[in-house]
Enzyme design. Sequence first.
Site, PDB file in Angstrom:
ATOM      1  N   ILE A 194       0.862  -1.184   0.000  1.00 56.07           N
ATOM      2  CA  ILE A 194       0.000   0.000   0.000  1.00 56.07           C
ATOM      3  C   ILE A 194       0.896   1.232   0.000  1.00 56.07           C
ATOM      4  O   ILE A 194       1.602   1.514   0.969  1.00 56.07           O
ATOM      5  CB  ILE A 194      -0.936  -0.004   1.218  1.00 56.07           C
ATOM      6  CG1 ILE A 194      -1.832  -1.255   1.199  1.00 56.07           C
ATOM      7  CG2 ILE A 194      -1.783   1.268   1.245  1.00 56.07           C
ATOM      8  CD1 ILE A 194      -2.745  -1.393   0.002  1.00 56.07           C
ATOM      9  N   PRO A 216      -1.559   5.067   2.212  1.00 56.43           N
ATOM     10  CA  PRO A 216      -2.597   4.436   3.037  1.00 56.43           C
ATOM     11  C   PRO A 216      -3.845   5.277   3.250  1.00 56.43           C
ATOM     12  O   PRO A 216      -4.953   4.740   3.285  1.00 56.43           O
ATOM     13  CB  PRO A 216      -1.877   4.170   4.366  1.00 56.43           C
ATOM     14  CG  PRO A 216      -0.607   4.929   4.317  1.00 56.43           C
ATOM     15  CD  PRO A 216      -0.260   5.154   2.884  1.00 56.43           C
ATOM     16  N   LYS A 217      -3.687   6.587   3.354  1.00 56.83           N
ATOM     17  CA  LYS A 217      -4.872   7.420   3.570  1.00 56.83           C
ATOM     18  C   LYS A 217      -5.803   7.364   2.357  1.00 56.83           C
ATOM     19  O   LYS A 217      -7.024   7.256   2.490  1.00 56.83           O
ATOM     20  CB  LYS A 217      -4.436   8.864   3.840  1.00 56.83           C
ATOM     21  CG  LYS A 217      -5.550   9.793   4.232  1.00 56.83           C
ATOM     22  CD  LYS A 217      -4.987  11.084   4.811  1.00 56.83           C
ATOM     23  CE  LYS A 217      -6.107  11.957   5.362  1.00 56.83           C
ATOM     24  NZ  LYS A 217      -5.574  12.973   6.282  1.00 56.83           N
ATOM     25  N   LYS A 252      -0.179  -5.037  -5.933  1.00 54.00           N
ATOM     26  CA  LYS A 252      -1.044  -5.913  -6.732  1.00 54.00           C
ATOM     27  C   LYS A 252      -2.237  -5.165  -7.326  1.00 54.00           C
ATOM     28  O   LYS A 252      -2.741  -5.541  -8.376  1.00 54.00           O
ATOM     29  CB  LYS A 252      -1.542  -7.081  -5.873  1.00 54.00           C
ATOM     30  CG  LYS A 252      -0.429  -8.062  -5.511  1.00 54.00           C
ATOM     31  CD  LYS A 252      -0.950  -9.457  -5.183  1.00 54.00           C
ATOM     32  CE  LYS A 252      -1.608  -9.523  -3.833  1.00 54.00           C
ATOM     33  NZ  LYS A 252      -1.934 -10.923  -3.456  1.00 54.00           N
ATOM     34  N   GLU A 293     -10.297  -2.396  -7.701  1.00 54.87           N
ATOM     35  CA  GLU A 293     -11.355  -3.340  -8.049  1.00 54.87           C
ATOM     36  C   GLU A 293     -11.684  -4.246  -6.864  1.00 54.87           C
ATOM     37  O   GLU A 293     -12.844  -4.472  -6.537  1.00 54.87           O
ATOM     38  CB  GLU A 293     -10.929  -4.221  -9.232  1.00 54.87           C
ATOM     39  CG  GLU A 293     -10.076  -3.556 -10.288  1.00 54.87           C
ATOM     40  CD  GLU A 293     -10.829  -2.604 -11.181  1.00 54.87           C
ATOM     41  OE1 GLU A 293     -12.048  -2.744 -11.317  1.00 54.87           O
ATOM     42  OE2 GLU A 293     -10.189  -1.689 -11.736  1.00 54.87           O
TER      43      GLU A 293
END
Lengths: 212, 731
Positions: free
Chosen positions: B621, B624-625, B694, B698
Amino acid sequence: MSTELTESAVPPPTEHSAAPSRRTFIATTTAVGGAVVAGGLMTGPAALAAETGAAEAPPSSRVSLTVNGKRHALTVDNRTSLLDLLREHLDLPGSKKGCNAGACGACTVLVDGRRVNSCLTLAVRLEGAEVTTVEGLADGDGLHPLQQAFIEQDAFQCGYCTPGQIMSGVGCIQEGHTGSADEIREWMSGNICRCGCYVKIVRAVEQTAHGK
Amino acid sequence: MSPQPQAAVGAPLTRVDGRLKVTGKATYAAEHDIEGVVHAVIVDSTIGRGRITGIDTRAALAQPGVIKVISHLNAPRLVYRGNPESIDPPGNKQLRIFQDDKVLFHGQPVAVVVATTLETAQHAASLVKVRYDATKSSTDMASAPAGEPVNYARGDADKAFASAAVRLDVTYQQPRAHHNAMEPHATIARWDGDKLTLWDKTQWPVGTQKDVAAQFGIPNDSVRIIAPFVGGGFGSAIRAWPHIATAAIAARETGRPVKLVLSRKQMYFGTGYRPAYEYRVRLGSDRRGRVSAMVQHLKSETSTYENFTEGVLHAGQMVYNAPNVRQDYRTVPLDVNTPVWMRGPGFATAAFAVESAMDELAHKLGIDPIELRLRNEPEEDPSNGLPFSTRRLRECLATGAREFGWSRRNPKPRSTRDGDWLIGTGMAIGIMDVPRMPAQARVRLDADGTALVEAATSDMGPGTYTSQAQVAADALGLTMRNVTFRLGDSTMPPTPPHGGSMTMAMVGSAVQDGCDTVRKQAIKLAVEDERSPLYGADAGNVVVRGGRLHVKDNPARGETYGQLLTRNNRTHLEVLGSYTPGETRFSMYSYSVTFAEVAVDARLGLVRVRRMLGVYDAGRIISPKLADSQALGGQVGGIGAALLEHTVTDHRDGRIVNADLANYMVPVNADIPDLRAIFLDGGDDRKADPIGVKGLGEVVHIGVAPAIANAVFHATGRRVRELPITVEALL
């Protein structure tokens, strides 16, 4: 094909090259501060008739209103919504057109302090009105606390509904509908956010209302 | 090389474009101030199929301010040479705008009016009288013939199903759904000689550029796309829909820059949608819940002129370790416009069927739904035998169960009440593949210690401007303040579509590559420069922090980029970074588990989502926010799919009857409770791509609808197999 393209891409007919752009129109408004005609209508019936063979310009009316503290005296096409006046004629595209039918709230502005859907408001009925849009919310470089809260809480993604959310949130706070998260949710439900930032929109309104 | 210190990546930063967006200064497609622009409004067909027999434009042309009315009667013939790099359905069969008298679906553009003002163009469009020879249109998937299937098989699924101890045979229905991004599709077209500039709402500037060039038969570099801000997309802005060519035709025919904005209604047939599906699942298992057979029959709608298919088969092949699987997937050509990918394309559709069926099986077996999933968790991808790059579903399930309080759940349906409300909880798995496409990014480091990074990608909301700058800042060793990321211009280095959750991974890997190269060039320059304090140092032991190069363990020995470049008379260093996916020997997917608690009014059938939790195995990530916002947004979209969203067609003439935001319902603020997202720690997946991402956009949406449907079953004991779950279904 390529020949066709070149031929048809020649510069436009000259009668319209004399027409004022939106920018020159704004400059005129600023300089004169008096009666001018909004947008393309200023090309005048004569210029238009020369091109289309038509006769009369559509019905228009004079209206003077204040937008973000600036007075405008205008002649507007009677069909022009406040939203289209802002976006297409006054160079204030911050208010968004999402549905043009009062269902999404992206066009929310304050008229005389009350939140309204500017897409459902005809410009001609705003004689003497004070309109505040998202462009008029900040005090110079200092953001309105709700604008700041939206950034801090990350209360938006694509940003397209954001001006409407913020204007609606300002209204919601002024109305005092911020007693609980549920109350905020209810009173902010006229503004759709398709990116789904509702949780954070509620937090931003809470933060601002309660000075957190 | 010493790894660069991580400062910006992983930090919960606010959006770099936040100020523009909250002040109304972010410029979306229709808002570019183009000198002399005039307005175009499309006239839509009012029949579902047939031919145009005449167009009376006299009343429209009589309106003062109307410049031209264009239709197939006077439009230029376009080339449509085909774009070999297009991601459209194969065959170059796109709708050809104003090229003949055929009407293929209700709402097809049949003319466009150009006028000096928007008001005039709108009114004049309503005055264009089109006469048709209408024939009966076919828009009902249930009564139209399907095409040839795409098939998949392993083992002997039919035999295994026939001999299974426990069998389930159920069919799920999912409706057509529309993206309904808040910004309407819009294009401003301007010709300068034979060069075309389009300010356009697009998720793929380079794709739109090449598609439009192919339509007009002109070189790719004669078309420039500009799209700095995109007001949401969710897939709808990934193709060059007909209104873009319409704007370009109108601009060419009138010699003016033309602005064309679709109305909300026109977006229901002027752009794509998630197709309706029928998905039959036959599951066979033993009494301990080991699934032995999965037989799946899928049917979805498409247009008569293009065959749209999507990745709807993966989930039924590889989420569970069933030895015997058979699938067939057919499309049904209808008199409709062509569907397109919508958030979690195919995967979200499959998840509703597969995850609902697993929940039904769990109930039938009396096994906890999480336990049933664990009993069928594969060690390698059962569809191809490949090892997973990473698959941390067990952790997602365990973390989610703990944080959601799953152990407190009474497994018996309709067992929990809160006054008039029946309370239920449900869960579902989501998967999304990791598609990989090449990307490039230009990196320029200036002697003033600032960097400019550019790629022709988009930012429809996830925060591309911010997250790409975070990658660049760390790789260059600069603070965020000194890095600018630009996007949304087809003259910039090419990228994949801003879709399929590819932007962070692919563009981010190209940005990383370009910035790494620039940093290494600077380090090499320093260690080979006798005047540098770093002269003679081991290049592999030099890091950059805050714009200053220094020996890793001796911060005092170093200098700034500015000092280094200025002394060497270099104004800048510039590199084209790239990412090229190689062959892979891994099965690569993002994973999610969604938990939902619902309350259903026992007498009225109203469903309210009370809380939801998503747990994600999405790789690294970066931001993150912003990732948190994207995840919660995906959950909100899933609530819409589960409970509200449904495009309704009148099959008498193919008219969409709820083509607006009042009757096509999407979630509003009052529909959404507190939502929560958890990203598994240590998510780097370096087998997927160099930056270990990754993809997120979606998978956060996939599995939400079945989690809610399963919760509704748990609350009420009623299994609803058709979305959306409405009051009527629960009365």
